[in-house]
Scaffold this motif. Sequence first.
Motif: not given
Length: 320
Positions: A88-97, A112-123
Amino acid sequence: MAAGLAAPLVLAVGGGLVSAFFYLSVLFGGFGALILGYLAPLPLFLVGLWLGAPAAVIAGLTGGAAVLLGTSGSVLVSVAYLLTGAIPAMLVVRQSLLARVDSAGTLEWYPSGRVLLGLVGMGVAAVLVAMILAFDQPGGLEGVVRRMLAQLAEPLFSAQGLAAPGPEAVWMAAALPGLVVISWIVMTVINAALAQGALMRFGRNRRPPMRMGALEVPVWLLPVFAMALLGALGLPDAFGFLAVNLALILAVPFTFAGLSVVHHVVAQRRTAPVPLLVGFYMVLFLFGWPILLMVGLGMIEQWIGLRRRFDRAAPGQEDE
């Protein structure tokens, strides 16, 4: 050039080792160790948001290897570290940058909303995979969770001379997967925010701050959330169990959308915005139930655009 690459590599490896130490500290027990366990992704975010996505990958893989060695070759614990913290940290960092130059020549960062949605999708994906893996078990995933909670509760009830509840009496089981995912999302967001804040404090951040008041969630999420709510109320057995947990997870973006409205309104005040936000979050975490109001506020924001209306009604602007 080799010397220039050595320092980031050392920092990335060091971040992975610190992350693994935090993660393994839970094995020692104690409240302080539990806090360190929650902060295990923090070094990965610090390294990644400072040095870039490749550094986050190196740090995450280093942490996974260190956890494997620290647990005497326990692949299960190492995989758990990778799935819950490193990947999750790898993916969040990649998308955030990620960033692009828009038509006006301005650098536009990944929302940032799409970064959050990526975590939701992983969940959501984690719950679906767990249901598939438990498909051949009595009662499916819900049955597995009920039996597990009943086994955990039995020693506690026995110590007090009480009869332990059976699996069917454990009411929390129906929502536990969703609650676990929510806890994981919140802790991931907190670690990312702490890392970004620390980097900004020392001028090492690559991306400008992600303002809570500017967070947006996709339009299509509202009908999907509504369908999950209807399914949670009306579907039977495993389908209802899935709908309940999906509804809980999908409520997370709307909670943040509701919080974005609060931040947006408070930011328009010229006096004491920070104390107001501190007081608001104290009430939110002390009582808990206002979170439901944030979900509703986020749905209203998604429907009618409250922040735009507040902007039009702000002093010095023309109101319709």
